[in-house]
Write an enzyme that holds these catalytic residues in place. Sequence first.
Site, short mmCIF file in Angstrom:
data_model
loop_
_atom_site.label_atom_id
_atom_site.label_comp_id
_atom_site.label_asym_id
_atom_site.label_seq_id
_atom_site.Cartn_x
_atom_site.Cartn_y
_atom_site.Cartn_z
CD GLU A 39 9.53 -6.52 -7.97
OE1 GLU A 39 8.33 -6.24 -7.90
OE2 GLU A 39 9.96 -7.56 -8.49
NE ARG A 109 8.44 -11.26 -8.59
CZ ARG A 109 7.43 -10.41 -8.84
NH1 ARG A 109 7.69 -9.13 -9.04
NH2 ARG A 109 6.20 -10.85 -8.92
N1 LIG Z 1 -3.23 -13.21 1.76
C1 LIG Z 1 -3.93 -12.25 1.18
N2 LIG Z 1 -5.27 -12.35 1.14
C2 LIG Z 1 -6.03 -11.44 0.55
N3 LIG Z 1 -5.53 -10.33 -0.07
C3 LIG Z 1 -4.21 -10.17 -0.05
C4 LIG Z 1 -3.34 -11.11 0.56
N4 LIG Z 1 -2.06 -10.68 0.39
C5 LIG Z 1 -2.14 -9.53 -0.30
N5 LIG Z 1 -3.44 -9.21 -0.56
C6 LIG Z 1 -3.91 -8.07 -1.34
O1 LIG Z 1 -3.58 -8.34 -2.70
C7 LIG Z 1 -3.10 -7.18 -3.38
C8 LIG Z 1 -1.69 -7.44 -3.89
O2 LIG Z 1 -0.79 -7.59 -2.79
P1 LIG Z 1 0.73 -7.09 -2.85
O3 LIG Z 1 0.80 -5.69 -3.39
O4 LIG Z 1 1.30 -7.36 -1.50
O5 LIG Z 1 1.30 -8.10 -3.95
P2 LIG Z 1 2.78 -8.25 -4.52
O6 LIG Z 1 3.06 -9.69 -4.57
O7 LIG Z 1 3.74 -7.40 -3.73
O8 LIG Z 1 2.66 -7.67 -5.99
P3 LIG Z 1 3.83 -7.41 -7.10
O9 LIG Z 1 4.13 -8.73 -7.73
O10 LIG Z 1 3.20 -6.51 -8.09
O11 LIG Z 1 4.98 -6.77 -6.43
C9 LIG Z 1 -3.18 -6.03 -2.36
O12 LIG Z 1 -4.39 -5.37 -2.60
C10 LIG Z 1 -3.19 -6.75 -1.01
O13 LIG Z 1 -3.92 -5.98 -0.06
N1 LIG Z 2 8.94 -8.48 -17.38
C1 LIG Z 2 9.21 -8.39 -16.08
N2 LIG Z 2 10.40 -8.77 -15.65
C2 LIG Z 2 10.76 -8.74 -14.35
O1 LIG Z 2 11.89 -9.11 -13.98
C3 LIG Z 2 9.79 -8.24 -13.44
N3 LIG Z 2 9.78 -8.06 -12.11
C4 LIG Z 2 8.59 -7.54 -11.79
N4 LIG Z 2 7.84 -7.38 -12.89
C5 LIG Z 2 6.51 -6.75 -12.94
C6 LIG Z 2 5.43 -7.54 -12.30
C7 LIG Z 2 4.53 -6.46 -11.72
O2 LIG Z 2 3.65 -6.00 -12.74
C8 LIG Z 2 5.48 -5.34 -11.37
C9 LIG Z 2 5.88 -5.28 -9.91
O3 LIG Z 2 6.33 -6.51 -9.45
O4 LIG Z 2 6.62 -5.54 -12.18
C10 LIG Z 2 8.56 -7.82 -13.94
N5 LIG Z 2 8.25 -7.90 -15.24
#
Ligand SMILES: Nc1ncnc2c1ncn2[C@@H]1O[C@H](COP(=O)(O)OP(=O)(O)OP(=O)(O)O)[C@@H](O)[C@H]1O
Ligand SMILES: Nc1nc(=O)c2ncn([C@H]3C[C@H](O)[C@@H](CO)O3)c2[nH]1
Length: 256
Positions: A39, A109
């Site tokens: 993303e 996403r």
């Molecule tokens: N299955 C899991 N169990 C425990 N901790 C996890 C797990 N998956 C991810 N984490 C931890 O949770 C936090 C968030 O993970 P990550 O950055 O991968 O989320 P994301 O979905 O990509 O977030 P965003 O929506 O902001 O892009 C990180 O600190 C990661 O190390």
């Molecule tokens: N308003 C809004 N619209 C989007 O399409 C969108 N996609 C991601 N996010 C926010 C979530 C995490 O904080 C951070 C990284 O995922 O960005 C969004 N926020």
Amino acid sequence: MGRCGAALCLALEGNIAVGKSTFLKLLGATFPEWHLVTEPVAQWQKVPAGGTAEASVGSANLLQMMYQEPARWSYTFQTFSCLSRLKAMLELPPERFPGTPHPVRVFERSIYSDRYVFAKNLFEAGHLQPLEWAIYQDWHGFLLRQLGPRAALHGFLYLRAMPRTCLERLRRRARSEEGGIQLGYLQQLHGQHERWLVEKTTEVHFADVKHAPVLVLDVDKDFEHDAAAQGVLMAQVEAFATALRAQTLPSCPNPL
Ligand SMILES: Nc1ncnc2c1ncn2[C@@H]1O[C@H](COP(=O)(O)OP(=O)(O)OP(=O)(O)O)[C@@H](O)[C@H]1O
Ligand SMILES: Nc1nc(=O)c2ncn([C@H]3C[C@H](O)[C@@H](CO)O3)c2[nH]1
């Protein structure tokens, strides 16, 4: 679609901090020949803000502005996030070897969660005005219809965890812009994902995407430090991609 050599295109969806980036790294380690697209959050944190020929005003953190003043910045954010996702999707992936495309592309996403999770939620929360929501939907629908199969996805991987689990992970990760996020916001986003991808009660305006298969992956438990759990998740994804490839790109003998 159906063109031999074409990649199977999937989107990885899920709530904030559910673990999408972590999961994407695991996919990269398991399927090194797949093309993974993260993303473009860094672009949202540093938007070139223009200025005049005489003076540049540097850059703006649009992610922070959206969280601090959602009624002012949500529409701007959704136009920019959707545009950046579309650019990433349309950009040609680097070829693995000449004439050998990636068998699978996974986007963190998509232009669909942009609309059917985030923008919809901001409208329902009153941060997007009815006029802004109508204009967003108008250009979103027009653009995607014009792009046709280039904007289509073959399937979705939905990482699902309880909103409380996401909040714990979000707090542990401590991204500065997200300090004000409360459980209620993650509950709203969880509900939007469920209605769109599981219950199918969200009205989706693109037939391909409306009927695209969804693989729901339960990631409430820690898979980050559990090799067996990782193996189960990767096997589920591989079986899903193999079946989907046979169904949507039947003339392509390309193995995964
Ligand atoms: N299955 C899991 N169990 C425990 N901790 C996890 C797990 N998956 C991810 N984490 C931890 O949770 C936090 C968030 O993970 P990550 O950055 O991968 O989320 P994301 O979905 O990509 O977030 P965003 O929506 O902001 O892009 C990180 O600190 C990661 O190390
Ligand atoms: N308003 C809004 N619209 C989007 O399409 C969108 N996609 C991601 N996010 C926010 C979530 C995490 O904080 C951070 C990284 O995922 O960005 C969004 N926020």
